[in-house]
Design an enzyme around this catalytic site. Structure first.
Site, PDB file in Angstrom:
ATOM      1  N   HIS A  16     -12.506 -40.878  -7.375  1.00  0.00           N
ATOM      2  CA  HIS A  16     -13.845 -40.830  -6.782  1.00  0.00           C
ATOM      3  C   HIS A  16     -14.520 -42.170  -7.028  1.00  0.00           C
ATOM      4  O   HIS A  16     -15.204 -42.367  -8.030  1.00  0.00           O
ATOM      5  CB  HIS A  16     -14.657 -39.676  -7.386  1.00  0.00           C
ATOM      6  CG  HIS A  16     -15.978 -39.444  -6.703  1.00  0.00           C
ATOM      7  ND1 HIS A  16     -16.623 -38.237  -6.715  1.00  0.00           N
ATOM      8  CD2 HIS A  16     -16.777 -40.279  -5.992  1.00  0.00           C
ATOM      9  CE1 HIS A  16     -17.750 -38.320  -6.047  1.00  0.00           C
ATOM     10  NE2 HIS A  16     -17.877 -39.567  -5.607  1.00  0.00           N
ATOM     11  N   HIS A  18     -16.201 -45.312  -4.449  1.00  0.00           N
ATOM     12  CA  HIS A  18     -16.497 -45.851  -3.112  1.00  0.00           C
ATOM     13  C   HIS A  18     -16.274 -47.352  -3.150  1.00  0.00           C
ATOM     14  O   HIS A  18     -16.909 -48.043  -3.946  1.00  0.00           O
ATOM     15  CB  HIS A  18     -17.940 -45.537  -2.734  1.00  0.00           C
ATOM     16  CG  HIS A  18     -18.241 -44.069  -2.732  1.00  0.00           C
ATOM     17  ND1 HIS A  18     -18.224 -43.319  -1.589  1.00  0.00           N
ATOM     18  CD2 HIS A  18     -18.523 -43.203  -3.748  1.00  0.00           C
ATOM     19  CE1 HIS A  18     -18.509 -42.053  -1.883  1.00  0.00           C
ATOM     20  NE2 HIS A  18     -18.688 -41.948  -3.197  1.00  0.00           N
ATOM     21  N   HIS A 200     -17.453 -34.437  -0.739  1.00  0.00           N
ATOM     22  CA  HIS A 200     -18.546 -34.426  -1.714  1.00  0.00           C
ATOM     23  C   HIS A 200     -19.325 -33.128  -1.496  1.00  0.00           C
ATOM     24  O   HIS A 200     -19.861 -32.904  -0.397  1.00  0.00           O
ATOM     25  CB  HIS A 200     -19.505 -35.575  -1.463  1.00  0.00           C
ATOM     26  CG  HIS A 200     -19.071 -36.917  -1.947  1.00  0.00           C
ATOM     27  ND1 HIS A 200     -17.892 -37.499  -1.583  1.00  0.00           N
ATOM     28  CD2 HIS A 200     -19.686 -37.806  -2.791  1.00  0.00           C
ATOM     29  CE1 HIS A 200     -17.799 -38.690  -2.163  1.00  0.00           C
ATOM     30  NE2 HIS A 200     -18.871 -38.908  -2.895  1.00  0.00           N
ATOM     31  N   GLU A 203     -23.325 -31.876  -5.466  1.00  0.00           N
ATOM     32  CA  GLU A 203     -23.979 -32.878  -6.319  1.00  0.00           C
ATOM     33  C   GLU A 203     -25.460 -32.531  -6.400  1.00  0.00           C
ATOM     34  O   GLU A 203     -26.072 -32.560  -7.456  1.00  0.00           O
ATOM     35  CB  GLU A 203     -23.766 -34.284  -5.727  1.00  0.00           C
ATOM     36  CG  GLU A 203     -24.323 -35.418  -6.578  1.00  0.00           C
ATOM     37  CD  GLU A 203     -24.070 -36.804  -5.958  1.00  0.00           C
ATOM     38  OE1 GLU A 203     -23.695 -36.881  -4.775  1.00  0.00           O
ATOM     39  OE2 GLU A 203     -24.250 -37.804  -6.684  1.00  0.00           O
TER      40      GLU A 203
HETATM   41  N1  HPA Z   1     -22.771 -39.183  -3.166  1.00  0.00           N
HETATM   42  C1  HPA Z   1     -22.791 -39.226  -1.850  1.00  0.00           C
HETATM   43  N2  HPA Z   1     -22.531 -40.301  -1.166  1.00  0.00           N
HETATM   44  C2  HPA Z   1     -22.244 -41.429  -1.816  1.00  0.00           C
HETATM   45  C3  HPA Z   1     -22.221 -41.453  -3.185  1.00  0.00           C
HETATM   46  C4  HPA Z   1     -22.495 -40.264  -3.896  1.00  0.00           C
HETATM   47  O1  HPA Z   1     -22.507 -40.198  -5.125  1.00  0.00           O
HETATM   48  N3  HPA Z   1     -21.911 -42.715  -3.542  1.00  0.00           N
HETATM   49  C5  HPA Z   1     -21.736 -43.415  -2.418  1.00  0.00           C
HETATM   50  N4  HPA Z   1     -21.934 -42.646  -1.353  1.00  0.00           N
HETATM   51 ZN    ZN Z   2     -19.337 -40.391  -4.381  1.00  0.00          ZN
END
Ligand code: HPA
Ligand code: ZN
Length: 349
Positions: A16, A18, A200, A203
């Site tokens: 994970h 980016h 994702h 979160e």
């Molecule tokens: N969440 C969602 N999108 C994202 C994140 C994240 O933590 N980091 C970079 N793009």
């Molecule tokens: Zn992310």
């Protein structure tokens, strides 16, 4: 050797991360200058100010907007792996999120070719292996997501340079107010052509979004999955099927502001509940982080021992999309090097 150094050197995988979130501050400034992107300030401590996921994403998008050409993507990917290698990274499945670049007229073929070129150059130099996951940006909507997957399928069928590096698709960006099931068609197409799937979820959203990620989108992993423990049935499902969660505890504190302090993060409880919860940095260059420090800070915050950290690193290997023989080889390497490091630890364990 102290444990901080040992954790930095421990061979680690990352699932994970980016690639745009690994851009060095100096590279952000240089590419912004080259491509005519205006930055408020070139001081990263001034520039990288945010208080939640959505305000962070504005910064993330600004950083993304500095990528204007194939060679910019290549530089980004190259530096990303060189920087990871300095902290024990041995294998990464890296996200890239090209929605705004495609919207502005860049071709996915150039983006993929550039990234693959940079990864190959860094692999040759560091020995770190890296593959790509093409993320759909939720903020651009379902039609853009489906169009990206269709273009990716074309690139694979045409054996476009670097297309073989893209092993899966994901879903990122803002969670609030977006229905994950909107992306069902894009994910279905990805699954049909043999791309792996992750997303994702959870979160900033409740367990229902994680369920949708699994059952509607067919995700094989969940990125973050922070709200998993709120639902005992979901916890049983995730644990029972060993569905990996790519957890980013420091990011959840610093970026999403979802947990006030690392000590209060549910990571340890997630693992105690049997979840295959791996450790990852998310956007290390935007949060002044690296994978070594992710491991060190979690060891301290959660009261883990060296053996626990080695087990976490090994769970990372299990959670990869490598084939079984590569996994076995990588697992053996982590075990071998962990034993060597343990023998040098002071105080000994
Ligand atoms: N969440 C969602 N999108 C994202 C994140 C994240 O933590 N980091 C970079 N793009
Ligand atoms: Zn992310």
């Amino acid at each position: 050797m102290d444990v901080v150094t040992a954790l930095d050197r421990l061979p680690k995988v990352e699932l994970h991360c980016h690639v745009e979130g690994t851009m060095r501050p100096g590279t952000v400034v240089e590419l912004a200058g080259k491509n005519g992107v205006e930055l408020r300030t070139s001081d990263p401590t001034e520039l990288y100010r945010y208080s939640n996921l959505d305000t962070f994403l504005e910064i993330f998008w600004l950083v993304q907007s500095t990528l204007g050409s194939r060679e910019d993507w290549a530089r980004l990917a190259y530096e990303s792996i060189v920087d990871g290698a300095a902290h024990g990274l041995v294998y990464r499945e890296t996200f890239f999120t090209p929605a705004r670049h495609l919207d502005a007229g860049q071709d996915l073929a150039d983006i993929v070719a550039g990234l693959a070129e940079g990864l190959a150059a860094a692999e040759g130099e560091t020995g770190v292996r890296a593959m790509l996951i093409a993320d759909i940006d939720r903020a651009y909507g379902a039609a853009a997501g489906l169009a990206m997957v269709k273009r990716l399928v074309e690139l694979r069928e045409g054996a476009s340079p670097g297309a073989e590096r893209v092993i899966g698709v994901g879903l990122d960006s803002t969670e609030l107010g977006v229905d994950p099931t909107d992306f069902a068609e894009a994910f279905e197409l990805a699954g049909k052509v043999g791309l792996r799937r992750t997303s994702h979820q959870g979160e900033e959203t409740p367990p229902s979004h994680i369920w949708a990620g699994l059952d509607v989108l067919g995700s094989e992993r969940i990125d973050h999955g922070l709200s998993s423990l709120q639902d005992p049935e979901l916890t049983r499902r995730l644990a029972g099927e060993r569905i990996p969660l790519t957890v980013c505890p420091n990011s959840n504190v610093v970026i999403a502001n979802a947990v006030p302090r690392l000590e209060l993060h549910p990571y340890r409880r997630m693992r105690e509940a049997g979840l295959l919860a791996t450790l990852n940095t998310d956007d290390p260059a935007l949060t002044d982080l690296d994978l070594g420090r992710e491991y060190q800070s979690c060891m301290e915050a959660f009261g883990y021992r060296w053996e626990d950290m080695v087990a976490i690193a090994l769970d990372g290997v299990e959670a990869t999309w490598l084939d079984e023989s590569d996994k076995r080889e990588l697992r053996a390497r982590v075990e071998r090097e962990a034993a060597k490091l343990a023998a040098e630890l002071d105080p000994p364990r």
